[in-house]
Design an enzyme around this catalytic site. Structure first.
Site, PDB file in Angstrom:
ATOM      1  N   CYS A  33       0.834  -1.208   0.000  1.00 18.36           N
ATOM      2  CA  CYS A  33       0.000   0.000   0.000  1.00 18.36           C
ATOM      3  C   CYS A  33       0.863   1.249   0.000  1.00 18.36           C
ATOM      4  O   CYS A  33       0.400   2.343  -0.277  1.00 18.36           O
ATOM      5  CB  CYS A  33      -0.898   0.036   1.226  1.00 18.36           C
ATOM      6  SG  CYS A  33      -2.110  -1.267   1.229  1.00 18.36           S
ATOM      7  N   CYS A 102      -3.859   7.856   6.110  1.00 20.66           N
ATOM      8  CA  CYS A 102      -2.568   7.900   6.808  1.00 20.66           C
ATOM      9  C   CYS A 102      -2.756   8.180   8.291  1.00 20.66           C
ATOM     10  O   CYS A 102      -2.019   7.650   9.130  1.00 20.66           O
ATOM     11  CB  CYS A 102      -1.661   8.975   6.207  1.00 20.66           C
ATOM     12  SG  CYS A 102      -1.219   8.641   4.500  1.00 20.66           S
TER      13      CYS A 102
END
Lengths: 137, 394
Positions: A33, A102
């Site tokens: 990812c 994030c």
């Protein structure tokens, strides 16, 4: 694309590094990812006395790690557990929509580190509340 | 720590500055000679002549005849027009298109759309250098094949495809051959006759021309449906009032680029190799694309254990403009399909860095960039949980 606050935490990350004698560590994400966060905790009397992070990822991932570690330092484990990704993003004065995951990673890695500490100390792992902890790509 | 602040533009594959003399040549066609080339009066004659002169310049640059050049709004329009135009014009003959796995999105996304319209598309794999095998192209041809589209040079890794060989294959089987030469034009020699190219896309801003300009070469006897419907401009094949200043600028820019090509290529290639050697001296750094058969200005490397957007942000603070194939830097959060097609593992693609040099790049720029990148890579490796101990700062 990032505001000055995010750039400041990206360029001058707080609490970057490792704690050799950490008593709780947590790592989430995967290289596929494009982001991995590892959190090291030093817990004394239920209080996080020191915290460090290592991150592989973009500017938002580094800034989220930096901010999140700042926010849990000196806090009790219960207080740290309640730190939401939203609070991290807000403290950074906003992240681009495609980068919000994030901040989720920061929350998840802290949870992983806290539970690592708890399990190692014979305590029950806390359960994710669900809903906000998804990490989508 | 270098505190020097300078601007080193190393993203020429993304776009280039319009040359000053080109910009100056365009101005009269916005102000004084503003006439519509389609009009009858004398004022329009200047515009018409300017467009004709640019057509001669573009044709000469690729070995074509002026009447085979059609001006468009850019590389994307040219690619769309070539693919959709041929697909629909040839629908009764067949429905199969052959392309590669490493094309620009202007080709690959157009192919995906054509698949939804009932066409069948073969995306040929490439080797580790991003090279397609002409024999694989030949083997993919079926009686239904109406078009082969293979880029001349790759925008990410700079690999130059065996275009002449593919042209020979296409001609032998009577299949039309299109090439996206957006990154190649003005940088490497092109001859549509020798290479047996039927259609070729160009973009003005990749060779110091203005943005919003492009051209499609359409060889003799090639039928294709229009993409833009409307007026009878461009001999009835591409409607819309001509972008006269843009066309003038693109023609002049391409003509200058071709005139200076040999000299520039030699100089830029030497700088490219110096840059690549400097970067490859950083441990666990690997070159992407073909070591020799690549554009004179392209360097593309991957650094293990770190992520590309972080590299770009830190380089930007040092005044260096570059690009990456990392998913984190793209709005779609998709990693580079080109690097993936070359067989790079997903996690490694995130650590890619593309530096594309220009005519103004100096040796001092290259050395500055090598030092800056080495520092940034070390800094990020020190931060990454993936970095092995021996690569960390002591």
């Amino acid at each position: 694309m990032y505001n000055e606050k995010v750039m400041d935490h990206f360029e001058h990350p707080r609490n970057q590094g490792v704690i050799e004698d950490a008593n709780g560590t947590g790592e989430v994400g995967n290289a596929q990812c494009g982001d991995i966060m590892k959190i090291y905790l030093k817990v004394e009397d239920d209080v996080i006395t020191d915290v460090r992070f290592q991150t592989f990822g973009c500017g938002a991932a580094v800034a989220s790690s930096s901010m999140a570690t700042e926010m849990i330092k000196g806090k009790t484990l219960a207080e740290a557990w309640d730190l939401s990704n939203k609070a991290v993003a807000e403290a950074l004065e906003g992240l681009p929509p495609q980068k919000l995951h994030c901040s989720v990673l920061a929350e998840e890695s802290i949870h992983a580190a806290i539970n690592d500490y708890r399990v190692k100390h014979g305590l029950e792992a806390w359960e994710e509340k669900g809903g906000h902890a998804e990490h989508q790509h | 720590m270098n505190t020097e602040k300078r601007l080193v533009y190393m993203d020429h594959a993304a776009t280039t500055a319009t040359r000053v003399e080109v910009a100056e040549a365009m101005v009269p066609y916005m102000t004084g000679h503003f006439g519509n080339p389609s009009s009858l009066y004398d004022l329009a004659k200047d515009s018409r002549e300017a467009v004709d002169a640019a057509r001669v310049q573009v044709a000469a640059a690729i070995g074509a005849a002026p009447k085979e050049i059609y001006f468009t709004s850019g590389g994307t329009e040219s690619d769309n027009w070539a693919l959709k135009g041929v697909a629909f014009a040839k629908r009764s003959k067949g429905n199969h298109i052959i392309t590669t796995a490493v094309e620009h999105h202007a080709i690959s996304h157009t192919c995906a759309w054509l698949e939804k319209q009932g066409f069948s598309v073969t995306y040929l794999p490439v080797d580790r250098y991003g090279m397609v095998d002409p024999e694989a192209v030949e083997a993919a041809i079926t009686p239904e094949t109406i078009l082969i589209s293979v880029m001349m040079a790759n925008n990410e890794i700079g690999t130059i495809m065996p275009i002449a060989e593919i042209g020979t294959v296409a001609r032998k089987h009577g299949v039309l051959f299109h090439t996206d030469a957006v990154q190649a034009a003005g940088h490497i020699p092109i001859d549509v006759q020798e290479m047996n190219i039927d259609l070729l896309s160009l973009s003005g801003h990749k060779f110091h021309g203005p943005k919003g300009t492009g051209a499609l070469y359409v060889g003799p006897g090639v039928r294709l449906d229009p993409l833009m419907h409307g007026g009878a401009q461009e001999r009835g094949r591409r409607a819309g009032t001509e972008n006269v200043p843009g066309i003038v600028g693109m023609g002049m820019a391409l003509s200058l680029a071709v005139a200076e090509m040999v000299e520039n290529a030699e100089r830029v290639t030497a700088l490219r190799d110096r840059l690549a050697a400097g970067l490859l001296a950083i441990p666990e750094t690997y070159l992407n694309g073909h070591p020799q058969k690549r554009l004179p200005n392209n360097v593309n490397v991957v650094f293990a254990y770190i992520e590309g957007e972080s590299i770009l942000l830190l380089l930007n603070r040092k005044g260096i403009a570059a690009s990456t194939g990392s998913a984190c830097s793209s709005a779609s959060l998709e990693a580079s399909h080109v690097l993936m097609a070359c067989g790079l593992p997903h996690d490694v693609v995130h650590g890619s860095l593309r530096l594309t040099l220009g005519e103004e790049t100096t040796e001092a720029d290259v050395d500055y960039v090598v030092a800056a990148v080495a520092g940034v890579v070390q800094r990020l490796r020190d931060m990454s949980p993936l970095t092995p101990t021996e690569l960390r700062s002591k």
